[in-house]
Design an enzyme around this catalytic site. Structure first.
Site, mmCIF file in Angstrom:
data_model
loop_
_atom_site.group_PDB
_atom_site.id
_atom_site.type_symbol
_atom_site.label_atom_id
_atom_site.label_comp_id
_atom_site.label_asym_id
_atom_site.label_seq_id
_atom_site.Cartn_x
_atom_site.Cartn_y
_atom_site.Cartn_z
ATOM 1 N N ASP A 1 -7.499 -2.454 14.434
ATOM 2 C CA ASP A 1 -8.969 -2.630 13.954
ATOM 3 C C ASP A 1 -9.051 -3.930 12.956
ATOM 4 O OD1 ASP A 1 -7.818 -1.655 11.505
ATOM 5 O OD2 ASP A 1 -8.961 0.076 11.087
ATOM 6 N N GLU B 1 -9.351 -1.481 5.431
ATOM 7 C CA GLU B 1 -10.133 -1.260 6.526
ATOM 8 C C GLU B 1 -11.557 -2.046 6.738
ATOM 9 O OE1 GLU B 1 -8.511 0.256 8.854
ATOM 10 O OE2 GLU B 1 -7.640 2.100 8.060
ATOM 11 N N HIS C 1 -7.226 -4.538 9.939
ATOM 12 C CA HIS C 1 -6.973 -4.412 8.873
ATOM 13 C C HIS C 1 -5.681 -5.109 8.340
ATOM 14 C CE1 HIS C 1 -4.588 -0.366 9.662
ATOM 15 N NE2 HIS C 1 -3.810 -1.461 9.606
ATOM 16 N N ASP D 1 0.846 -1.330 0.072
ATOM 17 C CA ASP D 1 -0.025 -0.016 0.006
ATOM 18 C C ASP D 1 0.898 1.442 -0.117
ATOM 19 O OD1 ASP D 1 0.929 -0.468 2.704
ATOM 20 O OD2 ASP D 1 -1.038 -0.766 3.351
HETATM 21 P P1 PGA Z 1 2.338 -1.812 12.684
HETATM 22 O O1 PGA Z 1 0.972 -1.641 11.552
HETATM 23 O O2 PGA Z 1 3.000 -3.228 12.072
HETATM 24 O O3 PGA Z 1 2.974 -0.709 12.710
HETATM 25 O O4 PGA Z 1 1.683 -2.242 14.020
HETATM 26 C C1 PGA Z 1 0.391 -3.035 11.171
HETATM 27 C C2 PGA Z 1 -0.673 -2.416 10.197
HETATM 28 O O5 PGA Z 1 -1.348 -1.452 10.337
HETATM 29 O O6 PGA Z 1 -0.801 -3.146 9.175
#
Ligand code: PGA
Length: 259
Positions: A135, A142, A137, A66
């Protein structure tokens, strides 16, 4: 279901997954890696530095999950910059073979289709690294993302923007939109490796691995994949109902199977 591997800490997770990636590259020098950003995959990239040192990685290809929309690619927190800094440069990969979705506003309407075409032209992703958001995702899909979705623009939740504010001067600087591989795109990769560390991820991990399939919890899409591996520390595993079974299974797994 996904294979769950509960490891001592994030360093052990990094070593385990890095070993799998090295084996992949040994068998296929132009392997296609699915790259994730965020804090979670960093131990993998760190472990790869020494494991790949001295090896020929000139053919290795990669696709990031992304990118933020409208953030200058030269901004230190664009995912283009992060992938360059954390992956391409330290591992000595060829930057021309490492792709990141194009978040430029001028071309955003066809950027998703272009990215899908590039993944297809590469023959698909061999091993996709994934983190998971609090959350639920994966990528920037999302809650509510279709399991059939392809690379497209999404609106970040306020929670994701707050989670990612630590990388910016203030939450106001975190873009509101992103372009992300869809859940359908991710599910086409041949091997999914989802990592999570710390108590804050425990609920999302439990929901993704053991909860019902639901677009409300995008990480649950991994249950549809024939070869998904979830590598977590004890804290991130703390809400898994079958944790003891996962430990028993891995401890009794024949070594030749790998992950
Ligand atoms: P993080 O993010 O590795 O910084 O905890 C994970 C994500 O948002 O997919």
């Amino acid at each position: 279901m996904a294979e769950v591997v509960i490891v001592e800490n994030s360093e052990a997770a990094g070593e385990l997954v890095a070993a799998e990636i090295v084996e992949l590259i040994e068998g296929r020098p132009d392997a296609v890696l699915g790259l994730a950003t965020g804090s979670t995959p960093l131990p993998v990239y760190l472990a790869l530095r020494s494991r790949l040192a001295g090896r020929d990685v000139s053919q290795v290809r990669g696709f990031a999950l992304d990118e933020y929309v409208g953030l200058d690619p030269a901004h230190p927190e664009s995912y283009r910059s992060v992938i360059t800094r954390e992956v391409v440069e330290p591992l000595g990969l060829d930057p021309r073979r490492i792709h990141v979705p194009n978040g430029a506003e001028a071309t955003i309407q066809h950027a998703g289709g272009d990215y899908e075409a590039a993944i297809d032209a590469a023959g698909g992703v061999d091993l996709q690294l994934l983190g998971i958001g609090t959350d639920g995702h994966i990528g920037f899909n999302e809650p509510g993302s279709s399991f059939a979705s392809r690379t497209r623009v999404k609106t970040l939740t306020e929670q994701t923007r707050a989670d990612n504010a630590r990388f910016f001067d203030s939450v106001d600087d975190v873009p509101r939109h992103c372009i992300t591989q869809g859940l359908g795109t991710i599910l086409r990769a041949r091997h999914l490796v989802l990592l999570a560390f710390g108590e804050g991820k425990a609920q999302a991990v439990a929901d993704a691995v053991e909860g019902p399939l639901s677009a409300f919890l995008p990480g649950s899409a991994i249950q549809l994949h024939p070869h998904a591996t979830v590598v977590v520390d004890a804290a991130a595993a703390s809400k898994l109902r079958l944790a003891d079974y996962y430990r028993y299974t891995f401890a009794n797994k024949p070594e030749w199977q790998g992950i």
